[in-house]
Design a protein around this motif. Structure first.
Motif, PDB file in Angstrom:
ATOM      1  N   TRP A 138       0.843  -1.200   0.000  1.00  0.00           N
ATOM      2  CA  TRP A 138       0.000   0.000   0.000  1.00  0.00           C
ATOM      3  C   TRP A 138       0.881   1.253   0.000  1.00  0.00           C
ATOM      4  N   ALA A 139       2.000   1.195   0.752  1.00  0.00           N
ATOM      5  CA  ALA A 139       2.904   2.344   0.814  1.00  0.00           C
ATOM      6  C   ALA A 139       3.689   2.478  -0.491  1.00  0.00           C
ATOM      7  N   ALA A 140       4.045   1.323  -1.075  1.00  0.00           N
ATOM      8  CA  ALA A 140       4.761   1.360  -2.349  1.00  0.00           C
ATOM      9  C   ALA A 140       3.886   1.989  -3.435  1.00  0.00           C
ATOM     10  N   LEU A 141       2.576   1.707  -3.367  1.00  0.00           N
ATOM     11  CA  LEU A 141       1.655   2.345  -4.316  1.00  0.00           C
ATOM     12  C   LEU A 141       1.639   3.862  -4.097  1.00  0.00           C
ATOM     13  N   GLY A 142       1.738   4.260  -2.829  1.00  0.00           N
ATOM     14  CA  GLY A 142       1.807   5.684  -2.513  1.00  0.00           C
ATOM     15  C   GLY A 142       3.049   6.326  -3.106  1.00  0.00           C
ATOM     16  N   ILE A 143       4.187   5.616  -3.035  1.00  0.00           N
ATOM     17  CA  ILE A 143       5.424   6.142  -3.624  1.00  0.00           C
ATOM     18  C   ILE A 143       5.262   6.281  -5.137  1.00  0.00           C
ATOM     19  N   VAL A 144       4.589   5.287  -5.754  1.00  0.00           N
ATOM     20  CA  VAL A 144       4.328   5.370  -7.201  1.00  0.00           C
ATOM     21  C   VAL A 144       3.511   6.624  -7.505  1.00  0.00           C
ATOM     22  N   ALA A 145       2.499   6.902  -6.661  1.00  0.00           N
ATOM     23  CA  ALA A 145       1.646   8.082  -6.890  1.00  0.00           C
ATOM     24  C   ALA A 145       2.472   9.366  -6.771  1.00  0.00           C
ATOM     25  N   VAL A 146       3.340   9.434  -5.757  1.00  0.00           N
ATOM     26  CA  VAL A 146       4.147  10.647  -5.550  1.00  0.00           C
ATOM     27  C   VAL A 146       5.118  10.842  -6.717  1.00  0.00           C
ATOM     28  N   VAL A 147       5.800   9.760  -7.104  1.00  0.00           N
ATOM     29  CA  VAL A 147       6.762   9.883  -8.210  1.00  0.00           C
ATOM     30  C   VAL A 147       6.017  10.179  -9.516  1.00  0.00           C
ATOM     31  N   GLY A 148       4.838   9.552  -9.680  1.00  0.00           N
ATOM     32  CA  GLY A 148       4.021   9.829 -10.869  1.00  0.00           C
ATOM     33  C   GLY A 148       3.634  11.303 -10.935  1.00  0.00           C
ATOM     34  N   CYS A 149       3.233  11.855  -9.813  1.00  0.00           N
ATOM     35  CA  CYS A 149       2.876  13.281  -9.752  1.00  0.00           C
ATOM     36  C   CYS A 149       4.104  14.149 -10.050  1.00  0.00           C
ATOM     37  N   PHE A 150       5.248  13.718  -9.524  1.00  0.00           N
ATOM     38  CA  PHE A 150       6.505  14.439  -9.741  1.00  0.00           C
ATOM     39  C   PHE A 150       6.832  14.495 -11.246  1.00  0.00           C
ATOM     40  N   VAL A 151       6.649  13.357 -11.917  1.00  0.00           N
ATOM     41  CA  VAL A 151       6.884  13.298 -13.368  1.00  0.00           C
ATOM     42  C   VAL A 151       5.913  14.242 -14.084  1.00  0.00           C
ATOM     43  N   TRP A 152       4.656  14.205 -13.658  1.00  0.00           N
ATOM     44  CA  TRP A 152       3.633  15.063 -14.271  1.00  0.00           C
ATOM     45  C   TRP A 152       3.977  16.544 -14.059  1.00  0.00           C
ATOM     46  N   ASN A 153       4.412  16.901 -12.865  1.00  0.00           N
ATOM     47  CA  ASN A 153       4.799  18.294 -12.579  1.00  0.00           C
ATOM     48  C   ASN A 153       5.835  18.786 -13.594  1.00  0.00           C
ATOM     49  N   ILE A 154       6.805  17.933 -13.872  1.00  0.00           N
ATOM     50  CA  ILE A 154       7.923  18.363 -14.720  1.00  0.00           C
ATOM     51  C   ILE A 154       7.539  18.324 -16.201  1.00  0.00           C
ATOM     52  N   VAL A 155       7.004  17.173 -16.632  1.00  0.00           N
ATOM     53  CA  VAL A 155       6.661  17.038 -18.054  1.00  0.00           C
ATOM     54  C   VAL A 155       5.527  18.001 -18.408  1.00  0.00           C
TER      55      VAL A 155
END
Lengths: 480, 97
Positions: A138-155
């Motif tokens: 469940w926490a690993a999915l949270g990390i995926v969400a944070v990194v996914g958002c981070f990618v979205w912020n930049i791209v």
């Protein structure tokens, strides 16, 4: 440049990430010191907080300390690069607090629950079991969400502003494997060789490929601010560094495949490319000395500059020299998984990444606190204590590791009896004691660093002369 | 490989890279900062690295391929500082003028 006044939202978020990162840095030191004490006194805190749990806390907080500092650095540096605040920053702000809460919950589960029934429930809610990525699903999915958002912020910002530089291109391309490789944390493969094979993709390609490029991008952006280096110079060097790091680092994964079951040809591939890895690091050392010499240390941010130099030398020594001692298969057969590897791991992580992110923290704080020159002595104490502590720790672990390799592996043949015998050898024990001592030095350095980061530049009244360029300031009052 | 040879080989390999780094550092400091002591130490440090390479080749039980790799690496270490510095100077030429 976006602004010269108060930080914009992405930069404020970056500062929050730095604070969270420093808290995790402190926790990793506490967990490390407790684990180190258990080597000296195996009954210490047992069975309340066993070594296995402290080790999980130590290495996972280390990963998160660096990851959060990377994300903070990018959030701090990129608005200037894009000339705009980042897209989707409100979601990123929300996810930051979700991530912090998740880290607290996961740490609490590690400390108070510790083990599960070894079924799907354990994987989802207690521990996934693989070193470095033990966080439950469940926490690993949270990390995926944070990194996914981070990618979205930049791209998303790159698409919106249509202002993509060489550094941001490299960064965006790097984010694809950075994001994608973490997905290897999820599968529960029952064949241990296959499981280890793919797990190393995550660990090795994060640490010796995507993170190297990420810190390369961060340092490239930082150099333009610390030394006012020209963009074309920085970008050209970044391309060369990326080519060299990937050229040696990608197939260097073979040094993790020596003893987990893949075909024998990995020994040749892994040994060859690992042996080449110190060469680009030497190039980075030469570049750092060149920059220091040609600019004659003329910078308004000496702490950032010295941490930058420490990164170049630490990376070469920790990754290059310490790694080369144990990377050839004939040596690695005996040395892998001993305190020798721990010595290399500590030095390489500190040199390659720890020093780099501290450099960017100083850079961000200088701008946030008005741009006054950072002088004073506190940062020098932090710099000295942290680096002396780290050098002492890795030296002590090297002695222990050599003794362990000699007595347990080479003489004893890796039996359990040989393991116990080696743990009682005076050379091993002296190294373990000295690691504890230098760990205290490092801990003292952390507190001085934390104090300095909180106070440096705060006690200065800054007035920028009318018409003077940014960075030209007149400081009145005592310099912190 | 005997236990003693194991430690000897690993230590020599570490010293080999350390000497390469010291040589590159001294070469660059001598060239960029004009420090005479560094300039004088540079050939000695490289000679020391060559001596360690010879010790690895003749004293250790490493396989022939690894010894050959270290031999070639020694040649690479000799030219990396000069090539890197020349390239850096070219790259930074616009800044220095």
């Amino acid at each position: 440049m976006v602004s010269t006044g108060a930080p914009i939202r992405a930069q404020q978020l970056g500062l929050r990430y730095f604070v969270a990162s420093m808290v995790l840095f402190g926790l990793l030191i506490i967990a490390g010191m407790l684990a180190a004490t258990q080597y000296v006194n195996p009954n210490f805190l047992f069975p309340v907080l066993p070594f296995s749990i402290l080790k999980i806390l130590h290495i996972n907080t280390m990963i998160l300390f660096l990851l959060l500092a990377f994300i903070g650095s990018i959030y701090w540096l990129l608005p200037d690069e894009f000339g705009s605040d980042l897209v989707g920053i409100r979601v990123a702000e929300l996810l930051f607090w979700v991530l912090c809460a998740a880290i607290v919950v996961v740490a609490a589960v590690f400390v108070f629950v510790q083990i599960g029934p070894a079924n799907e429930t354990t994987l989802w809610f207690v521990n996934q079991g693989r070193k470095y990525v033990e966080a439950p699903r469940w926490a690993a999915l949270g990390i995926v969400a944070v990194v996914g958002c981070f990618v979205w912020n930049i791209v998303g910002t790159a698409i919106r502003t249509r202002r993509v530089t060489g550094v941001t291109w490299v960064l965006m391309l790097d984010l694809i494997p950075l994001f994608g490789l973490y997905l290897f944390a999820f599968p529960a493969i029952t064949n241990v060789s296959v499981d280890q094979f793919w797990w190393w993709w995550l660990v090795h390609f994060w640490v010796e490929a995507t993170w190297e490029i990420l810190i390369g991008c961060i340092i490239a952006l930082a150099l333009m601010q610390i030394l006012r280096a020209r963009r074309e110079v920085v970008e050209t060097w970044l391309y060369i560094e990326v080519a060299l790091v990937l050229g040696t680092g990608v197939l260097g994964i073979g040094h993790h495949y020596f003893w987990i079951g893949p075909p024998k040809y990995w020994m040749g591939i892994g040994g060859f490319f690992s042996a080449l890895e110190p060469l680009p690091l030497l190039g980075m050392v030469i570049h750092a000395i060149y920059d220091a010499g040609t600019h004659r240390m003329e910078t308004t941010n000496h702490p950032a500059f010295f941490w930058l130099l420490a990164e170049a030398f630490g990376n070469f020594l920790g990754g290059g020299m310490w790694g080369f001692m144990i990377t050839l298969p004939q040596i690695n057969l005996y040395a892998h998984g001993t305190q020798w590897t721990a010595s290399h791991g500590h030095f390489a992580f500190w040199g390659a990444y720890g020093c780099g992110v501290i450099c960017v923290m100083y850079l961000a704080l200088q701008k946030q606190r008005g741009g006054a020159p950072f002088t004073g002595n506190t940062w020098k104490w932090a710099f000295g204590l942290l680096n002396a502590g780290m050098l002492g720790m890795v030296g002590a672990l090297l002695v222990s590791g050599m003794a362990q390799t000699f007595f347990e592996r080479a003489i004893g043949g890796s039996t359990f009896n040989a393991y116990i015998t080696a743990q009682a050898q005076p050379w091993f024990l002296e190294g373990i004691y000295m690691r504890e001592v230098f760990g205290l030095v490092f801990t003292a350095g952390f507190f001085v660093l934390a104090w300095d980061l909180l106070t440096i530049g705060r006690r200065v009244t800054v007035t920028r002369l009318e018409g003077a360029p940014e960075g030209t300031v007149t400081a009145t009052g005592p310099l912190a | 490989m005997t236990p003693t040879n194991l430690l000897l080989t690993a230590t020599l390999l570490g010293l080999y890279v350390l000497c390469g780094g010291a040589y590159g550092t001294c070469y660059t400091l001598g060239q960029v900062q004009g420090w005479r002591l560094c300039a004088r130490l540079t050939p000695g440090l490289y000679a020391f690295q060559v001596a360690i390479m010879l010790a690895v080749v003749f004293l250790t039980p490493l396989a022939f391929a690894w010894k050959a790799l270290i031999l070639v690496s020694t040649a690479a270490y000799a030219v990396i500082p000069a090539i890197t510095l020349r390239y850096l100077r070219g790259l930074h030429a616009g800044e220095e003028t």
